[in-house]
Design a protein around this motif. Structure first.
Motif, PDB file in Angstrom:
ATOM      1  N   PHE A 138       0.849  -1.188   0.000  1.00  0.00           N
ATOM      2  CA  PHE A 138       0.000   0.000   0.000  1.00  0.00           C
ATOM      3  C   PHE A 138       0.882   1.234   0.000  1.00  0.00           C
ATOM      4  O   PHE A 138       2.051   1.196   0.375  1.00  0.00           O
ATOM      5  CB  PHE A 138      -0.923   0.032   1.225  1.00  0.00           C
ATOM      6  CG  PHE A 138      -0.222   0.519   2.466  1.00  0.00           C
ATOM      7  CD1 PHE A 138      -0.276   1.864   2.828  1.00  0.00           C
ATOM      8  CD2 PHE A 138       0.501  -0.352   3.258  1.00  0.00           C
ATOM      9  CE1 PHE A 138       0.392   2.318   3.959  1.00  0.00           C
ATOM     10  CE2 PHE A 138       1.167   0.091   4.392  1.00  0.00           C
ATOM     11  CZ  PHE A 138       1.111   1.433   4.748  1.00  0.00           C
TER      12      PHE A 138
ATOM     13  N   VAL B 108      -0.087   5.534   0.787  1.00  0.00           N
ATOM     14  CA  VAL B 108      -1.068   6.597   0.995  1.00  0.00           C
ATOM     15  C   VAL B 108      -0.317   7.927   0.945  1.00  0.00           C
ATOM     16  O   VAL B 108       0.769   8.055   1.512  1.00  0.00           O
ATOM     17  CB  VAL B 108      -1.864   6.407   2.312  1.00  0.00           C
ATOM     18  CG1 VAL B 108      -0.971   6.438   3.533  1.00  0.00           C
ATOM     19  CG2 VAL B 108      -2.989   7.415   2.428  1.00  0.00           C
TER      20      VAL B 108
ATOM     21  N   TRP C  81      -5.204   6.382  -1.379  1.00  0.00           N
ATOM     22  CA  TRP C  81      -4.719   5.073  -0.933  1.00  0.00           C
ATOM     23  C   TRP C  81      -4.606   4.219  -2.178  1.00  0.00           C
ATOM     24  O   TRP C  81      -5.569   4.086  -2.944  1.00  0.00           O
ATOM     25  CB  TRP C  81      -5.715   4.463   0.051  1.00  0.00           C
ATOM     26  CG  TRP C  81      -5.420   3.042   0.428  1.00  0.00           C
ATOM     27  CD1 TRP C  81      -5.781   1.920  -0.266  1.00  0.00           C
ATOM     28  CD2 TRP C  81      -4.725   2.588   1.582  1.00  0.00           C
ATOM     29  NE1 TRP C  81      -5.352   0.799   0.396  1.00  0.00           N
ATOM     30  CE2 TRP C  81      -4.696   1.185   1.536  1.00  0.00           C
ATOM     31  CE3 TRP C  81      -4.114   3.237   2.653  1.00  0.00           C
ATOM     32  CZ2 TRP C  81      -4.093   0.418   2.522  1.00  0.00           C
ATOM     33  CZ3 TRP C  81      -3.512   2.461   3.638  1.00  0.00           C
ATOM     34  CH2 TRP C  81      -3.509   1.076   3.574  1.00  0.00           C
TER      35      TRP C  81
ATOM     36  N   VAL D  50      -6.665   7.141   6.394  1.00  0.00           N
ATOM     37  CA  VAL D  50      -7.094   5.800   5.990  1.00  0.00           C
ATOM     38  C   VAL D  50      -8.420   5.428   6.656  1.00  0.00           C
ATOM     39  O   VAL D  50      -9.313   4.876   6.002  1.00  0.00           O
ATOM     40  CB  VAL D  50      -5.996   4.758   6.299  1.00  0.00           C
ATOM     41  CG1 VAL D  50      -6.490   3.348   6.032  1.00  0.00           C
ATOM     42  CG2 VAL D  50      -4.748   5.056   5.488  1.00  0.00           C
TER      43      VAL D  50
END
Length: 140
Positions: free
Chosen positions: A12, A14, A58, A132
């Motif tokens: 991931f 972000v 994200w 998030v």
């Protein structure tokens, strides 16, 4: 831009960035259309929130693909002040059904969410976690 996604597996990233002053609705539509097509081809999913001239995104998927997508974003002249809030390995996707989910102030305000929460925006880790949590909450 730092890329700490040099590993195999699910990852991931972000980030937050500023939109250029001249960004139009057509630009936003173009960004979303291109992102959804690219993300489908690369098995990348995620969520983009745009509010008060700021992008919060994200991105998740194979680490190499997430790094590739982020590099394209970093090179996009419609963004400035790009700041990585967090990145790394991921056990499971959060937005598995979204090639690129989009939200804006009409769907929910991140700024209002922070103002009404106990999350500290001074600490980068808390701030990233708050972003998030907000993206996840409005994706329901």
């Amino acid at each position: 831009m730092t890329n700490d996604l040099d590993f195999d597996g699910l990852a991931f990233l972000v980030y937050r960035s500023s939109a250029v002053d001249r960004l139009t609705e057509t630009d936003l539509d173009d960004i979303l259309h291109a992102a959804r097509d690219r993300n489908q081809a690369l098995s990348v999913t995620g969520c983009l929130h745009f509010e008060d001239g700021l992008f919060f995104q994200w991105i998740e998927g194979p680490a190499q693909a997430v790094g590739e997508v982020f590099q394209l974003i970093d090179d996009d002249p419609r963004h400035s002040d790009l700041t990585v809030l967090g990145q790394g390995p991921l056990d499971a996707r959060r937005f598995q059904n979204w090639r690129m989910r989009y939200s804006d102030r009409e769907h929910g305000s991140l700024m209002d969410w922070f103002a009404n929460s106990e999350v500290a925006t001074v600490d980068r880790k808390d701030y990233a976690g708050g972003v998030v949590a907000f993206l996840t909450a409005i994706a329901v």
